[in-house]
Scaffold this motif. Structure first.
Motif, PDB file in Angstrom:
ATOM      1  N   ILE B  66       0.802  -1.271   0.019  1.00 29.31           N
ATOM      2  CA  ILE B  66       0.107   0.041  -0.105  1.00 29.31           C
ATOM      3  C   ILE B  66       1.131   1.375   0.161  1.00 29.31           C
ATOM      4  N   GLU B  67       0.746   1.926  -0.986  1.00 28.27           N
ATOM      5  CA  GLU B  67       1.535   3.262  -1.310  1.00 28.27           C
ATOM      6  C   GLU B  67       0.565   4.458  -1.120  1.00 28.27           C
ATOM      7  N   PRO B  68       0.285   5.287  -0.142  1.00 29.23           N
ATOM      8  CA  PRO B  68      -0.571   6.409  -0.172  1.00 29.23           C
ATOM      9  C   PRO B  68       0.115   7.483  -1.203  1.00 29.23           C
ATOM     10  N   SER B  69      -0.841   7.996  -2.090  1.00 25.69           N
ATOM     11  CA  SER B  69      -0.247   8.862  -2.794  1.00 25.69           C
ATOM     12  C   SER B  69      -0.226  10.275  -2.290  1.00 25.69           C
ATOM     13  N   GLU B  97      -4.338   9.941   1.276  1.00 23.02           N
ATOM     14  CA  GLU B  97      -4.935   9.707   0.250  1.00 23.02           C
ATOM     15  C   GLU B  97      -4.474   8.142  -0.569  1.00 23.02           C
ATOM     16  N   SER B  98      -5.371   7.328  -0.462  1.00 27.09           N
ATOM     17  CA  SER B  98      -5.045   6.097  -0.879  1.00 27.09           C
ATOM     18  C   SER B  98      -6.193   5.257  -1.337  1.00 27.09           C
ATOM     19  N   ASP B  99      -6.197   4.188  -2.282  1.00 28.81           N
ATOM     20  CA  ASP B  99      -7.214   3.391  -2.753  1.00 28.81           C
ATOM     21  C   ASP B  99      -7.438   2.275  -1.809  1.00 28.81           C
ATOM     22  N   ASN B 137     -10.297   8.571  -0.544  1.00 25.27           N
ATOM     23  CA  ASN B 137      -9.961   7.271  -1.641  1.00 25.27           C
ATOM     24  C   ASN B 137     -10.129   7.945  -3.129  1.00 25.27           C
TER      25      ASN B 137
END
Lengths: 139, 139
Positions: B66-69, B97-99, B137
């Protein structure tokens, strides 16, 4: 007190801003992917202790009309060998240039670390804090 | 770990250098003569907590791919009204901010603050640390 931290570089490079716009840059250890972008958080914690004690010491001396012509601290900190790797001990080596009595400066250092310094108070339950003084007498 | 603090400006303006040459500037509160030269020591301590927790959280998420933007923390800290004015509480408001699932990020935050973060471990005996998560998201 309000601050804002933002990731600004690489995987673990952060910039933190205080309410007056000053910034501190942080990074992780190289062993987990840090790129030397800034201080490691435990380094800035040790630096906070030294800065907090310095303000106290200089304020106490100022009230006695003592104004050191040079003021430095060499900080040596050792972390425990487990996770979380908190501090085992921090040694603050004060290097001060002043014509004041050594005893007055030692007293100011002790008053700070034992009584006034907020960061020392927070560290005391988990870390041994020690100090030394090298006084350069410029008389 | 070795660091050097030097007084470099005014009565209470300091620069601290780590072993790789990075610096943090400190100053005292304006009420006692600070001139806005840098962070106050308790500000840098709160910033150290946020940076330490951030490294943990991003490292835990990285292991899950998981790499938050985007990654930010808004830090709200309150000091007690006495001397030494230690922290009463620090709130870390994570803005990420991440999916990824909210639950995975919340778990990483809790693991950091309860288990891995050295600065949290040091602060815990004297300060209540709380957190919140706002997840943007981007799917």
């Amino acid at each position: 007190m309000e601050l804002l931290l933002r990731r600004t570089a690489g995987d673990f490079g952060f910039e933190t801003m205080n309410e007056t716009g000053e910034t501190i840059r942080f990074d992780a250890a190289a062993s987990i992917g840090g790129q030397g972008y800034g201080f490691r958080p435990m380094e800035s914690l040790a630096a906070s202790l030294a800065a907090c004690a310095s303000i106290d010491v200089l304020l106490i001396l100022k009230k006695q009309k003592i104004e050191p012509s040079n003021f430095e601290i060499k900080i040596d900190a050792k972390r425990v060998d487990e996770v979380p790797a908190i501090f085992e001990c921090i040694q603050l080596n004060f290097l001060i240039e002043s014509d004041a009595d050594q005893s007055k400066i030692e007293r100011a250092i002790n008053l700070s670390l034992d009584k006034y310094c907020s960061v020392a108070k927070i560290l005391n339950p988990t870390c041994r804090i020690t100090s030394s003084l090298t006084l350069f007498n410029n008389q």
